[in-house]
Design a protein around this motif. Structure first.
Motif, PDB file in Angstrom:
ATOM      1  N   GLY A 259       0.755  -0.982  -0.030  1.00  0.00           N
ATOM      2  CA  GLY A 259       0.188  -0.249  -0.659  1.00  0.00           C
ATOM      3  C   GLY A 259       0.432   1.380  -0.447  1.00  0.00           C
ATOM      4  O   GLY A 259       0.757   1.960  -0.905  1.00  0.00           O
TER       5      GLY A 259
ATOM      6  N   PHE B 137      -2.201  -7.442  -5.450  1.00  0.00           N
ATOM      7  CA  PHE B 137      -4.137  -7.156  -4.789  1.00  0.00           C
ATOM      8  C   PHE B 137      -4.771  -8.099  -5.419  1.00  0.00           C
ATOM      9  O   PHE B 137      -5.743  -8.082  -4.708  1.00  0.00           O
ATOM     10  CB  PHE B 137      -4.080  -5.461  -4.796  1.00  0.00           C
ATOM     11  CG  PHE B 137      -3.148  -4.142  -3.984  1.00  0.00           C
ATOM     12  CD1 PHE B 137      -3.442  -4.914  -2.905  1.00  0.00           C
ATOM     13  CD2 PHE B 137      -2.660  -3.545  -4.701  1.00  0.00           C
ATOM     14  CE1 PHE B 137      -2.943  -3.830  -1.888  1.00  0.00           C
ATOM     15  CE2 PHE B 137      -2.350  -2.922  -3.822  1.00  0.00           C
ATOM     16  CZ  PHE B 137      -1.838  -2.793  -2.499  1.00  0.00           C
TER      17      PHE B 137
ATOM     18  N   ARG C  86      -7.087 -10.223  -3.680  1.00  0.00           N
ATOM     19  CA  ARG C  86      -9.010 -10.522  -3.214  1.00  0.00           C
ATOM     20  C   ARG C  86      -9.516 -11.859  -3.901  1.00  0.00           C
ATOM     21  O   ARG C  86     -10.106 -12.241  -4.106  1.00  0.00           O
ATOM     22  CB  ARG C  86      -9.111  -9.418  -5.137  1.00  0.00           C
ATOM     23  CG  ARG C  86     -10.430  -9.236  -4.352  1.00  0.00           C
ATOM     24  CD  ARG C  86     -10.396  -8.146  -5.848  1.00  0.00           C
ATOM     25  NE  ARG C  86     -10.337  -8.654  -6.783  1.00  0.00           N
ATOM     26  CZ  ARG C  86     -10.133  -7.794  -8.221  1.00  0.00           C
ATOM     27  NH1 ARG C  86      -9.541  -6.712  -8.219  1.00  0.00           N
ATOM     28  NH2 ARG C  86     -10.007  -8.816  -9.095  1.00  0.00           N
TER      29      ARG C  86
ATOM     30  N   LEU D  46     -17.425  -8.882  -5.175  1.00  0.00           N
ATOM     31  CA  LEU D  46     -17.189  -7.640  -5.560  1.00  0.00           C
ATOM     32  C   LEU D  46     -17.030  -7.313  -3.583  1.00  0.00           C
ATOM     33  O   LEU D  46     -16.726  -6.889  -2.820  1.00  0.00           O
ATOM     34  CB  LEU D  46     -18.800  -6.609  -4.765  1.00  0.00           C
ATOM     35  CG  LEU D  46     -19.424  -6.197  -5.312  1.00  0.00           C
ATOM     36  CD1 LEU D  46     -18.563  -4.840  -6.161  1.00  0.00           C
ATOM     37  CD2 LEU D  46     -20.456  -5.545  -4.995  1.00  0.00           C
ATOM     38  N   GLN D  47     -17.318  -8.636  -3.069  1.00  0.00           N
ATOM     39  CA  GLN D  47     -17.603  -8.595  -1.069  1.00  0.00           C
ATOM     40  C   GLN D  47     -15.502  -8.923  -1.639  1.00  0.00           C
ATOM     41  O   GLN D  47     -15.194  -8.423  -0.070  1.00  0.00           O
ATOM     42  CB  GLN D  47     -18.515  -9.246  -0.648  1.00  0.00           C
ATOM     43  CG  GLN D  47     -19.509  -9.147  -0.773  1.00  0.00           C
ATOM     44  CD  GLN D  47     -20.583  -9.755   0.481  1.00  0.00           C
ATOM     45  OE1 GLN D  47     -20.175 -11.235  -0.234  1.00  0.00           O
ATOM     46  NE2 GLN D  47     -21.778  -9.743   1.141  1.00  0.00           N
TER      47      GLN D  47
ATOM     48  N   GLU E  43     -13.660  -7.599  -2.697  1.00  0.00           N
ATOM     49  CA  GLU E  43     -12.390  -6.259  -3.032  1.00  0.00           C
ATOM     50  C   GLU E  43     -12.877  -5.489  -1.978  1.00  0.00           C
ATOM     51  O   GLU E  43     -12.001  -4.801  -1.819  1.00  0.00           O
ATOM     52  CB  GLU E  43     -13.417  -5.982  -4.647  1.00  0.00           C
ATOM     53  CG  GLU E  43     -12.536  -4.291  -4.906  1.00  0.00           C
ATOM     54  CD  GLU E  43     -13.401  -3.671  -6.585  1.00  0.00           C
ATOM     55  OE1 GLU E  43     -13.972  -4.091  -6.673  1.00  0.00           O
ATOM     56  OE2 GLU E  43     -12.117  -4.043  -7.430  1.00  0.00           O
ATOM     57  N   ALA E  44     -14.792  -5.577  -1.275  1.00  0.00           N
ATOM     58  CA  ALA E  44     -14.608  -4.766  -0.166  1.00  0.00           C
ATOM     59  C   ALA E  44     -13.947  -4.666   0.459  1.00  0.00           C
ATOM     60  O   ALA E  44     -13.242  -4.162   1.957  1.00  0.00           O
ATOM     61  CB  ALA E  44     -16.032  -4.704   0.256  1.00  0.00           C
TER      62      ALA E  44
ATOM     63  N   VAL F 277     -10.472  -6.694   0.518  1.00  0.00           N
ATOM     64  CA  VAL F 277      -9.218  -6.048   0.756  1.00  0.00           C
ATOM     65  C   VAL F 277      -9.303  -4.395   0.362  1.00  0.00           C
ATOM     66  O   VAL F 277      -8.379  -3.642   1.512  1.00  0.00           O
ATOM     67  CB  VAL F 277      -9.070  -6.336  -0.846  1.00  0.00           C
ATOM     68  CG1 VAL F 277      -7.663  -5.727  -1.231  1.00  0.00           C
ATOM     69  CG2 VAL F 277      -8.697  -8.201  -1.142  1.00  0.00           C
ATOM     70  N   ASN F 278     -10.000  -3.563   0.346  1.00  0.00           N
ATOM     71  CA  ASN F 278     -10.297  -2.337   0.271  1.00  0.00           C
ATOM     72  C   ASN F 278     -10.231  -1.450   1.949  1.00  0.00           C
ATOM     73  O   ASN F 278      -9.384  -1.087   2.182  1.00  0.00           O
ATOM     74  CB  ASN F 278     -11.509  -2.122  -0.104  1.00  0.00           C
ATOM     75  CG  ASN F 278     -11.399  -1.820  -1.471  1.00  0.00           C
ATOM     76  OD1 ASN F 278     -10.431  -1.934  -2.513  1.00  0.00           O
ATOM     77  ND2 ASN F 278     -12.770  -1.146  -2.579  1.00  0.00           N
ATOM     78  N   LEU F 279     -11.343  -2.379   2.442  1.00  0.00           N
ATOM     79  CA  LEU F 279     -11.452  -2.289   4.252  1.00  0.00           C
ATOM     80  C   LEU F 279      -9.518  -2.483   4.645  1.00  0.00           C
ATOM     81  O   LEU F 279      -9.629  -1.559   5.662  1.00  0.00           O
ATOM     82  CB  LEU F 279     -12.380  -3.034   4.320  1.00  0.00           C
ATOM     83  CG  LEU F 279     -12.425  -2.865   5.989  1.00  0.00           C
ATOM     84  CD1 LEU F 279     -12.980  -1.410   6.089  1.00  0.00           C
ATOM     85  CD2 LEU F 279     -13.596  -4.056   7.051  1.00  0.00           C
TER      86      LEU F 279
ATOM     87  N   GLU G 213      -6.681  -2.513   3.343  1.00  0.00           N
ATOM     88  CA  GLU G 213      -5.708  -1.585   2.824  1.00  0.00           C
ATOM     89  C   GLU G 213      -6.151  -0.410   3.606  1.00  0.00           C
ATOM     90  O   GLU G 213      -4.966   0.423   3.987  1.00  0.00           O
ATOM     91  CB  GLU G 213      -5.165  -1.484   1.717  1.00  0.00           C
ATOM     92  CG  GLU G 213      -4.756  -2.833   0.996  1.00  0.00           C
ATOM     93  CD  GLU G 213      -3.281  -2.826   1.315  1.00  0.00           C
ATOM     94  OE1 GLU G 213      -2.729  -1.902   1.453  1.00  0.00           O
ATOM     95  OE2 GLU G 213      -2.895  -4.066   1.810  1.00  0.00           O
ATOM     96  N   GLY G 214      -7.515  -0.534   3.532  1.00  0.00           N
ATOM     97  CA  GLY G 214      -7.936   1.516   3.937  1.00  0.00           C
ATOM     98  C   GLY G 214      -7.615   1.514   5.804  1.00  0.00           C
ATOM     99  O   GLY G 214      -7.186   2.207   6.144  1.00  0.00           O
ATOM    100  N   ALA G 215      -7.680   0.646   6.185  1.00  0.00           N
ATOM    101  CA  ALA G 215      -7.277  -0.329   7.821  1.00  0.00           C
ATOM    102  C   ALA G 215      -5.748  -0.187   8.170  1.00  0.00           C
ATOM    103  O   ALA G 215      -5.425   1.221   8.962  1.00  0.00           O
ATOM    104  CB  ALA G 215      -7.640  -1.220   8.617  1.00  0.00           C
TER     105      ALA G 215
ATOM    106  N   LEU H  24      -3.860   2.066   6.502  1.00  0.00           N
ATOM    107  CA  LEU H  24      -3.133   3.526   6.164  1.00  0.00           C
ATOM    108  C   LEU H  24      -4.251   4.366   6.937  1.00  0.00           C
ATOM    109  O   LEU H  24      -3.190   5.087   7.725  1.00  0.00           O
ATOM    110  CB  LEU H  24      -4.484   3.448   4.430  1.00  0.00           C
ATOM    111  CG  LEU H  24      -4.114   5.356   3.956  1.00  0.00           C
ATOM    112  CD1 LEU H  24      -4.105   5.148   3.244  1.00  0.00           C
ATOM    113  CD2 LEU H  24      -5.067   6.261   5.127  1.00  0.00           C
TER     114      LEU H  24
ATOM    115  N   LEU I 146     -18.971  -8.042   5.702  1.00  0.00           N
ATOM    116  CA  LEU I 146     -19.203  -7.782   4.517  1.00  0.00           C
ATOM    117  C   LEU I 146     -19.226  -9.817   3.804  1.00  0.00           C
ATOM    118  O   LEU I 146     -18.812  -9.159   2.759  1.00  0.00           O
ATOM    119  CB  LEU I 146     -17.872  -7.153   4.084  1.00  0.00           C
ATOM    120  CG  LEU I 146     -17.395  -6.063   4.486  1.00  0.00           C
ATOM    121  CD1 LEU I 146     -16.084  -5.670   4.008  1.00  0.00           C
ATOM    122  CD2 LEU I 146     -18.276  -5.007   4.009  1.00  0.00           C
TER     123      LEU I 146
END
Lengths: 189, 189
Positions: B110, B131, B135, B152-153, B155-156, B158-160, B162-164, B166, B187
């Motif tokens: 990230g 990434f 996923r 889709l979930q 992807e969510a 993985v986003n969550l 990496e965001g967490a 960050l 999710l």
């Protein structure tokens, strides 16, 4: 003297463009001055350091971001739909960056947070404030949506948002952010 | 000649440490060589550029990350609990970094993604692959959990994730990652 008196403003604008496009380290003081049309000596008249300029740049991005959030979270829609709009508007913004420059530039706050958090405490604190304010705004919306644990869910929405922008930048694909609009209602129960 | 023959390995190790701690731009070739105990001339014997070293560094982090995921997602637990374990193990890892250095260092992928995606295509492609593989692994777990829309979930998630990481780096608080373990089942429905 118009050119002199707006030199500070032009340095901030130049810093915003270069730091957002390529990161803090890549944006040299010389490049920032060149783009602003300001002599390097004048830079240090306005800013004690590049880090001080970065703080001013973050403050300016925050003003933009506050207006963006005012629009995204405006109460002309039911609460959960506002959160979906937040993701959609962020996707549109990144699509614009991509059209202009070929690349998803990402979130200026997230970019700086990952690049600078380990070695610039004033900048890190400014970013903590910005993310905390975002979380609080999202928590207010979630409260209104009748969410069961608004504080925790707001944190999840912010994490999902920043993570989606991170992945959108990596894949150079803003659709990733848009797709998370489908997921965000799951975090608002 | 042991010292010469393992110079490449020491350069990779040094690059891993310095790039993870302070980012790509901050890690000068000179510093990487100094820490590795390798002369600067030798650097270019092993790597055509700093960017080439960064690719080797990412490949090495990927090996570490694959082992980490093998452990986190091992099927000794029901599917959703494996995802919770992924977040918990990431929190523990960042707590270790924090104890060692004072700072949450974040995810090496990230970090590099946000710093480099706009101006290093080989590196960006390597990160996209990493990434994407993450996923896919998460999607397999979600399939097993009987999730309604695993792609889709995933992807969510993985986003969550990496965001967490960050936000944990920004706040210098690994608990943010741990708390998302509570959210991730939302999710996986």
């Amino acid at each position: 003297m118009g050119r002199t008196s707006d030199a500070k403003e032009r340095l901030i604008q130049s810093g915003m463009a270069l730091i957002h496009a390529g990161g803090y380290a890549q944006a040299g003081v010389q490049d920032i001055c060149l783009r602003a049309g300001v002599r390097k000596g004048s830079f240090y008249h306005f800013f004690a350091s590049k880090s001080a300029l970065a703080l001013a740049v973050v403050e300016r991005f925050r003003q933009f971001s506050d207006q963006f959030l005012d629009q995204a979270l405006a109460n002309d829609l039911p609460a959960v739909e506002r959160l979906i709009r937040l993701f959609h508007m962020a996707a549109v913004l990144q699509e614009e960056f991509q059209r202009e420059s070929g690349f998803v530039k990402g979130c200026p706050f997230g970019n700086l947070a990952l690049e600078m958090s380990g070695h610039d405490e004033p900048l890190r604190h400014a970013l903590v404030e910005i993310f905390t304010a975002l979380r609080q705004r999202v928590a207010t919306v979630l409260d209104e949506a009748g969410s069961s644990q608004a504080t925790l869910q707001a944190e999840a929405v912010v994490n999902l948002f920043e993570g989606a922008i991170l992945l959108a930048k990596t894949h150079n694909d803003p659709q990733i952010i848009r797709r998370m609009g489908v997921i965000v209602p799951e975090l608002a129960r």
